[in-house]
Design an enzyme around this catalytic site. Structure first.
Site, PDB file in Angstrom:
ATOM      1  N   MET A  23      30.589  41.022  35.352  1.00 32.94           N
ATOM      2  CA  MET A  23      31.772  41.306  34.536  1.00 32.94           C
ATOM      3  C   MET A  23      32.354  42.652  34.936  1.00 32.94           C
ATOM      4  O   MET A  23      31.644  43.649  35.007  1.00 32.94           O
ATOM      5  CB  MET A  23      31.383  41.290  33.047  1.00 32.94           C
ATOM      6  CG  MET A  23      32.482  41.708  32.108  1.00 32.94           C
ATOM      7  SD  MET A  23      33.925  40.588  32.213  1.00 32.94           S
ATOM      8  CE  MET A  23      35.214  41.752  31.772  1.00 32.94           C
ATOM      9  N   GLU A  24      33.674  42.650  35.111  1.00 32.05           N
ATOM     10  CA  GLU A  24      34.363  43.764  35.766  1.00 32.05           C
ATOM     11  C   GLU A  24      34.718  44.928  34.850  1.00 32.05           C
ATOM     12  O   GLU A  24      35.728  45.598  35.095  1.00 32.05           O
ATOM     13  CB  GLU A  24      35.636  43.231  36.420  1.00 32.05           C
ATOM     14  CG  GLU A  24      36.706  42.697  35.424  1.00 32.05           C
ATOM     15  CD  GLU A  24      36.641  41.209  35.163  1.00 32.05           C
ATOM     16  OE1 GLU A  24      35.571  40.617  35.400  1.00 32.05           O
ATOM     17  OE2 GLU A  24      37.651  40.635  34.720  1.00 32.05           O
ATOM     18  N   GLU A  63      34.268  41.623  41.860  1.00 27.31           N
ATOM     19  CA  GLU A  63      34.350  42.497  40.680  1.00 27.31           C
ATOM     20  C   GLU A  63      35.128  43.769  40.990  1.00 27.31           C
ATOM     21  O   GLU A  63      35.860  44.295  40.138  1.00 27.31           O
ATOM     22  CB  GLU A  63      32.951  42.840  40.169  1.00 27.31           C
ATOM     23  CG  GLU A  63      32.099  41.638  39.770  1.00 27.31           C
ATOM     24  CD  GLU A  63      32.792  40.697  38.811  1.00 27.31           C
ATOM     25  OE1 GLU A  63      33.573  41.170  37.964  1.00 27.31           O
ATOM     26  OE2 GLU A  63      32.585  39.471  38.922  1.00 27.31           O
ATOM     27  N   GLU A  89      41.659  36.136  38.023  1.00 30.14           N
ATOM     28  CA  GLU A  89      40.543  35.438  38.660  1.00 30.14           C
ATOM     29  C   GLU A  89      40.909  34.784  39.985  1.00 30.14           C
ATOM     30  O   GLU A  89      40.111  34.792  40.916  1.00 30.14           O
ATOM     31  CB  GLU A  89      39.962  34.396  37.687  1.00 30.14           C
ATOM     32  CG  GLU A  89      39.421  35.003  36.392  1.00 30.14           C
ATOM     33  CD  GLU A  89      38.329  36.039  36.621  1.00 30.14           C
ATOM     34  OE1 GLU A  89      37.860  36.164  37.762  1.00 30.14           O
ATOM     35  OE2 GLU A  89      37.956  36.722  35.645  1.00 30.14           O
ATOM     36  N   HIS A 127      38.792  43.288  40.800  1.00 30.49           N
ATOM     37  CA  HIS A 127      39.260  43.324  39.412  1.00 30.49           C
ATOM     38  C   HIS A 127      39.561  44.749  38.934  1.00 30.49           C
ATOM     39  O   HIS A 127      40.283  44.916  37.950  1.00 30.49           O
ATOM     40  CB  HIS A 127      38.194  42.758  38.480  1.00 30.49           C
ATOM     41  CG  HIS A 127      38.177  41.263  38.379  1.00 30.49           C
ATOM     42  ND1 HIS A 127      39.312  40.505  38.217  1.00 30.49           N
ATOM     43  CD2 HIS A 127      37.143  40.385  38.388  1.00 30.49           C
ATOM     44  CE1 HIS A 127      38.964  39.219  38.137  1.00 30.49           C
ATOM     45  NE2 HIS A 127      37.665  39.135  38.241  1.00 30.49           N
TER      46      HIS A 127
HETATM   47 ZN    ZN Z   1      36.432  37.522  38.029  1.00 29.68          ZN
END
Ligand code: ZN
Length: 896
Positions: free
Chosen positions: A313-314, A348, A370, A351
């Protein structure tokens, strides 16, 4: 988040080594074939915005000062937050998001009386009523509250792990899509950006982490300390992060940024690979985006555990990863693992710009995050590791996306999202992988330089802001003479797969005239609605002469290429459409198959199989390609073929003719394994190592006696002395043994799981207990999953692993124990778990059973995965009934 990376690898290989287990494994198997029925919803347009469940716009947050005190032992915490906010229109009530929190005290600066507090559990809100209108302008809301620390990875959560000194607990947060509201009462929507300054009271000997560096730390009595982190830039609430544990941090300065990897104590040696990758990637992105990474530090934090729905998770400046996709452990990590760590880090980090610096205004445009990050991860990885051929590998992902996009349950890339449950379902193959394929289509059409210039303009113009998709197209078109907006709209605003059909190819006067038309790849009778796209088409002859054109409409278009060699459609395979050749064109290209580029070999394989599964071309055409497969084909292409054979085998499950199919598949693949060998050869390519794993796993599934015997022999040695199996073959050997386990070897594997040295190995071994062919052993694994013995976040993975071979059993078990199973799942994702258990099945009875379950347990807005699973079961059932007999006849004709 990098959700589909697992699915992509599955689609490449089709095999399911332990680290690839997720409940989505079955889905990935399902989509590897890449075809099916479509009844795609069209984008309903602007009307949807009005139905969204969102907070009123009259009050907005500016800054949060949060101070929390976790009690890790009790899994509770208390918090105090002061929110600077602006009232835009006088209102008597402030409404914000809050879930699983109890607000003990509330006050608004300047108001004598505390407000009335009311909760709406379903809407996940708390409202503060003042009994009179608050004036427009700035205010500060003060809240004191308490909440829970969960054992599943959402909101504020804990992960426990074993150390020589006993069990240890670390704390982390996970807020996407909408779980910051379980940590702090907040405007928990991506468009409500604000700055955050976080403080915490924690044990003095632990390392606290957040998005920004710590600015002060003050010792308190009782072995505690109070720490303050710096103020973040304006950002969305879902990007906030807090972590706490007995950690170590390795780090390095890169272009003025302190880049670190944070691991539990003792794991630092396994973190250098990710740190090296991050250093390369940060330099590349600073240049590519034209806007430097804006925070003073960038941490990548490894957590011991797993989720069924995400791997990383970014969070801005504090990216969270489950450790199996960040750390490279020389004892257990394979070549495929290393490639995955690299690409997930790249994803990540992309992002940090696409998502964190510039954020979609609402979940409708999730693909801006995404799809772009999924494309960018390949771009940067290909730059530093061209030998991995990630664009060639990405064709498997595109095949998956086209499969999903041609079936019921698909949706336009830009899709209306009404509430947070529905948002959870948007983290899917269409959003990620079709999104990435569309970006690649556009970049390839426009050219690398012009595309990058547009991205730089977009970053510059929208930094710290929110956007919709058209902001990106505008920025790109602003600097280019070749507008892309029309092509982009066609591909992002309507669902479905364009198909370019070659009606004829005629040679005359040294030129080939191609007559092409456009249609729509789908078979569902309900899907009669014609859709058309502006499609950029590149064709090339086998001697390399090419032509490009955008074609639109169903009417025939003529393209001319110099020379009279056979012509490849979608040459290089960069565009998102299926190619359908004339019979003569296909025969000409198939005859010269060995001379095609690897991209075009794989493109032809994918298109032919997909068209064959829906009866557009005979299955024998695909099977002929497999028979004449060039022995020296690229490892990635052979891996894809292995995956396709595994999918067909999976659909054959239990049919009498399965044995003949397996005999044939072994005949094709065993010589390749004989050539590649069981053990690494000096100087071999990285992708050869990946192929070796895929071949061994597949041949094991196809009951190859030599492979099973060799795996068992190596396993016996390993049980006596774990050092005898190196990381490269360890997992695959364990997997082959696990699939063919008897009671004795299952018990051995169980003992290994209990005594595993690391959390990653423990997870992996528990999962392997569930992949056995023997249903009695699978039942034991299912019972064990909920016994409390495996680590908490491992249980759903065991049920998911069982679903690969025994979807009906896994489904019945999950339904019978739903209360217990649901407790292991993240709340916004629990709607997806059960549909994914059966998505790879071909038993039509499961459609009805799944629908019954959904009626009772899944909110109507969150049933996307149910529709997708139903569509896939119907698709597989149709292949089993209508197409496999064609394969049987072909096998007989070959004397099999
Ligand atoms: Zn992503």
């Amino acid at each position: 988040m990098p959700k589909p990376s697992l699915a992509q690898r599955l689609a490449v290989a089709g095999s399911l080594p332990s680290l690839r287990w997720t409940a989505s494994a079955a889905v990935a198997v399902a989509v590897a074939i890449g075809a099916g029925a479509a009844r795609a919803a069209e984008s309903p347009g602007s009307g949807a915005a009005a139905q969204r469940v969102v907070l009123p716009a009259g009050v907005t947050p500016d800054h949060y000062r949060i101070d929390i005190t976790p009690n890790a032992a009790q899994r509770t915490f208390t918090g105090i937050v002061d929110i600077d906010l602006t009232v835009h229109q006088p209102t008597e009530r402030i409404l914000l998001n809050s879930a699983d929190l109890v607000i003990d005290k509330a006050s608004l600066a300047g108001e004598a009386a505390p407000p009335d507090i009311a909760y709406d559990t379903k809407a996940q809100t708390a409202s503060f009523g003042f009994g009179h209108a608050l004036r427009a302008g700035p205010h500060t809301l003060h809240l004191e509250y308490h909440g829970q620390i969960f054992e599943h990875a959402s909101g504020f959560f804990s992960l426990d792990y074993e150390t020589p000194a006993g069990k240890v607990r670390a704390l982390f947060t996970q807020f996407e899509n909408s779980d910051a509201r379980r940590f702090v009462p907040s405007w928990d929507e991506p468009g409500r950006k604000a700055s955050f300054s976080l403080a915490a009271t924690v044990p003095a000997d632990l390392m606290p982490l957040s998005n920004m560096p710590m600015t002060s730390s003050e010792d308190l009595p009782g072995g505690l300390k109070h720490v303050q982190f710096g103020t973040t830039p304006k950002m969305s609430s879902y990007l906030l992060f807090f972590g706490l544990g007995d950690f170590e941090r390795i780090h390095r300065m890169v272009e003025g940024v302190d880049v670190g990897v944070v691991v539990k104590r003792g794991d630092a040696a396994n973190a250098t690979y990710a740190l090296d990758a991050a250093a390369d990637i940060l330099r590349y992105y600073n240049n590519y985006f034209g806007t430097h990474y804006p925070l003073p530090k960038l941490d990548m934090i490894a957590g011991p555990g797993a989720s069924q729905f995400f791997g990383a998770m970014e969070n801005w400046g504090a990216i969270f990863y489950f450790e199996r996709i960040l750390l490279v452990d020389p004892r257990v990590s394979t070549e495929a693992d290393k490639q995955r760590v690299y690409t997930v880090v790249a994803h990540e980090m992309a992002h940090q710009w696409f998502g964190d610096l510039v954020t979609m205004a609402w979940w409708d445009d999730l693909w801006l995050n995404e799809g772009f990050a999924s494309w960018m991860q390949n771009k940067v990885t290909d730059n530093f590791h061209p030998e991995w051929k990630v664009w060639l590998q990405s064709l498997a992902g595109k095949q998956s996306a086209m499969g999903e996009d041609a079936r019921d349950g698909t949706h336009p890339i830009i899709t209306p999202i009404l509430d947070v449950q529905q948002a959870a379902g948007a983290f899917d193959t269409i959003t990620y992988t079709k999104g990435a394929a569309v970006i690649r289509t556009l970049e390839s059409y426009l050219g690398e330089d012009a595309f990058r210039a547009g991205v730089r303009r977009y970053m510059h113009d929208h930094a710290y802001g929110n956007t919709v998709t058209d902001d990106l197209w505008k920025a790109i078109d602003a600097g280019s003479s070749r507008p892309i907006t029309q092509i982009a709209h066609d591909l992002t605003r309507q669902a479905g797969v364009p198909m370019v059909t070659e009606a004829s190819a005629t040679c005359s006067g040294g030129k080939t005239l191609l007559e092409l038309s456009q249609g729509h790849f789908a078979i569902d009778a309900d899907s009669t609605k014609a859709r058309l796209w502006h499609v950029p088409v590149t064709v090339a002859t086998l001697d390399g002469t090419s032509a490009k054109e955008v074609i639109f409409g169903a009417a025939p278009t003529t393209m001319t290429v110099t020379g009279c060699e056979p012509v490849i459609l979608n040459a290089g395979q960069a565009a998102y459409f299926r190619s359908r050749y004339s019979n003569a064109g296909l025969a000409a290209v198939a005859t010269r198959y060995a001379t095609l580029s690897a991209d075009d070999q794989l493109g032809l394989l994918n298109d032919t199989l997909s068209l064959a599964t829906v009866g557009d071309v005979p299955m024998s055409t695909f099977m002929d390609l497999t028979r004449h497969f060039p022995a020296d084909a690229d490892a990635v292409v052979i891996s894809a073929l292995v995956g396709q054979m595994q999918v067909l085998d999976h659909i054959y499950e239990g049919l009498p003719a399965q044995a003949a199919f397996r005999t044939y598949a072994r005949g094709v693949l065993a010589p390749v394994l004989a050539h590649v060998g069981w053990d690494k050869v000096a100087g071999e390519s990285d992708n050869t190592a990946v192929l070796r794993d895929d071949l061994i796993a597949a041949l094991g599934e196809f009951n190859d006696p030599d492979v099973i015997a060799e795996a068992r022999k190596r396993f016996e040695r390993y049980v006596g002395d774990p050092s005898t199996l190196d990381a490269a073959t360890r997992r695959t050997v364990l997997r082959v043994v696990a699939v063919h386990a008897d009671t004795a070897s299952w018990d051995q594997m169980h003992a290994l799981a209990k005594s595993a040295k690391t959390q990653v190995e423990r997870q992996e071994l528990y999962g392997l207990l569930a992949v056995a062919e023997d249903p009695a052993l699978v039942q034991r694994a299912l019972d064990l999953s909920l016994s409390g013995e495996p680590p908490k976040t491992t249980a759903p993975g065991m049920i998911g692993a069982a679903s690969r071979r025994h979807p009906g059993m896994a489904f019945e078990f999950a339904v019978a124990h739903w209360d217990q199973v649901e407790a292991f799942l993240e709340p916004t994702s629990s709607a997806r778990f059960v549909p994914r258990l059966v998505a790879g099945a071909s038993d039509l009875q499961l459609v009805g059973k799944l629908d019954t379950f959904a009626e009772a347990h899944i909110p109507a807005s969150a049933r996307q995965d149910v529709r997708k699973a139903d569509a896939n079961i119907r698709y597989f059932a149709a292949i089993r009934k209508d197409r496999l007999p064609e394969v049987d006849r072909w096998l007989k004709s070959q004397g099999s």
